[in-house]
Enzyme design. Structure first.
Site, PDB file in Angstrom:
ATOM      1  N   ARG A 146       6.378  -2.555  -7.236  1.00 14.65           N
ATOM      2  CA  ARG A 146       7.225  -1.496  -6.704  1.00 14.65           C
ATOM      3  C   ARG A 146       8.688  -1.907  -6.841  1.00 14.65           C
ATOM      4  NH1 ARG A 146       3.391   1.122  -7.315  1.00 14.65           N
ATOM      5  NH2 ARG A 146       2.329   2.540  -5.849  1.00 14.65           N
TER       6      ARG A 146
ATOM      7  N   HIS B 215       7.812   3.994 -14.898  1.00 15.33           N
ATOM      8  CA  HIS B 215       6.637   3.890 -14.027  1.00 15.33           C
ATOM      9  C   HIS B 215       5.389   4.469 -14.709  1.00 15.33           C
ATOM     10  CE1 HIS B 215       5.529   3.500  -9.499  1.00 15.33           C
ATOM     11  NE2 HIS B 215       4.512   3.154 -10.265  1.00 15.33           N
TER      12      HIS B 215
END
Length: 359
Positions: free
Chosen positions: A272, A320
């Site tokens: 993350r 991502h």
């Protein structure tokens, strides 16, 4: 084998063979991919298990009280942080729903076919300076000299994985498979996790992947022990980060910790973006000591247009997508089936998430 006497609602797009399998193994399978067509109130009253994306339940569902029979929510994603921020889940976490016994689990383990190869590929790309060569090829449109292939303008050479130390920051499904692959590239493996000890691999494991008994790393370090973290980082020529987004991991890898990495270190973050403050990453990239980084996640996400990280010569950014595995939703359906069986048997589910904790 008779079909499980359960009703499963599914808002995840699947291929037809997977749909056929689920319809065979589940007594009633209500399928509205991406929420298309919506789930009727009658459907919602029947659903025992809901299979949905990590972003949340379909829009018509504003409260888990609309699903009175619900026992389990199965995510098709490895992360649950986005789901836990949604209105129905926040209300449930705060005890504001009637049914207190609902469980939630992720599809952790399904992305080992895409994210660890991404980490390995980016490690090699950074060590071989592919970004600079690709941009130079595009701009100069000619055969490059060896000096033009090197970021310092020196005679180019490919830095090898062999003999270097890979530090796995986070040793879940992704860290274990990445360790297995990097070990095959001749790397020494160390790992940092909460306990600082080897643990058996739990959850869903695709056959032939991972590190079942945690024996690949030659040493473990606890992320709760500052001295252990320091020792871990000082050895990590290649730092692979796969930590979830939790209060404990937010900005864990700051400038002071990044400065502990060895001369010529590279970093790959597939966990993350909240792990590393962008300003700190920028300062480290500007240091001649640090060789490069690849990040599939950013702080904030998405990274604003025009941010200086976008054009940094030592950095590769992807949006991502490292977890976008071929047939990933269909692989996640195997976890759905396994957990549906456990729900029916009254057993604990695989990859269970604690509401409110983030993982």
């Amino acid at each position: 084998m008779p079909a499980l006497p359960l009703t499963v609602g599914c808002s995840v797009p699947l291929q037809q063979p997977t749909i056929d399998k689920l319809q065979t193994q589940i007594q009633k399978f209500i399928y509205h991919p991406k929420g298309q067509g919506g789930f009727s109130s009658a459907d919602m009253k029947e659903i025992d298990v809901f299979f949905t994306k990590g972003s949340g339940l379909p829009e018509p569902i504003e409260s888990l009280d609309q699903l009175p029979k619900l026992k389990h929510i199965q995510l098709a994603s490895a992360g649950s942080d986005a789901m836990q921020r949604t209105k129905p889940i926040v209300a449930h976490s705060e005890g504001k729903t009637k049914n207190k016994d609902i469980t939630l689990s992720t599809a952790s383990g399904t992305h080992v076919l895409s994210i660890p190869p991404y980490a390995v590929g980016m490690t090699i790309a950074l060590l071989h300076q592919w970004k600079g060569m690709i941009l130079n090829q595009r701009d100069k449109k000619r055969f490059l000299s060896e000096e033009e292939c090197d970021m310092k303008g020196e005679t180019y050479f490919a830095r090898s994985t062999y003999g270097r130390t890979a530090g796995l920051l986070g040793y879940g499904a992704l860290g274990r498979e990445t360790a297995r692959l990097l070990k095959a590239h001749g790397m020494r493996i160390i790992a940092a996790n909460t306990s600082g000890k080897a643990t058996p691999q739990d959850g869903y494991v695709i056959p032939g992947t991972g590190d079942k008994d945690g024996s690949i790393p030659e040493r473990y370090y606890s992320t709760k022990d500052p001295k252990a973290v320091e020792d871990f980082l000082k050895q990590s020529d290649v730092l692979i980060c796969s930590l979830p987004n939790t209060p404990a991991t937010k900005y864990f890898l700051n400038k002071e910790k990044l400065e502990l990495l060895p001369e010529g270190a590279v970093l790959v973050n597939v966990g993350r973006g909240s792990l590393i403050p962008s300003d700190d990453l920028l300062q480290i990239l500007d240091s001649p000591k640090f060789f490069g980084a690849a990040i599939d996640v950013t702080d904030p996400e998405p990274l604003p247009e025009g941010h200086p990280l976008w054009s940094h010569p030592k950095l590769i950014i992807t949006p991502h997508i490292s977890g976008n595995a071929e047939n990933e939703m269909d692989i996640a359906a195997d976890i759905l089936i396994a957990n549906a069986k456990k729900v029916h048997a009254g057993e604990g589910v695989i990859n269970k998430v604690e509401f409110g904790r983030g993982y």
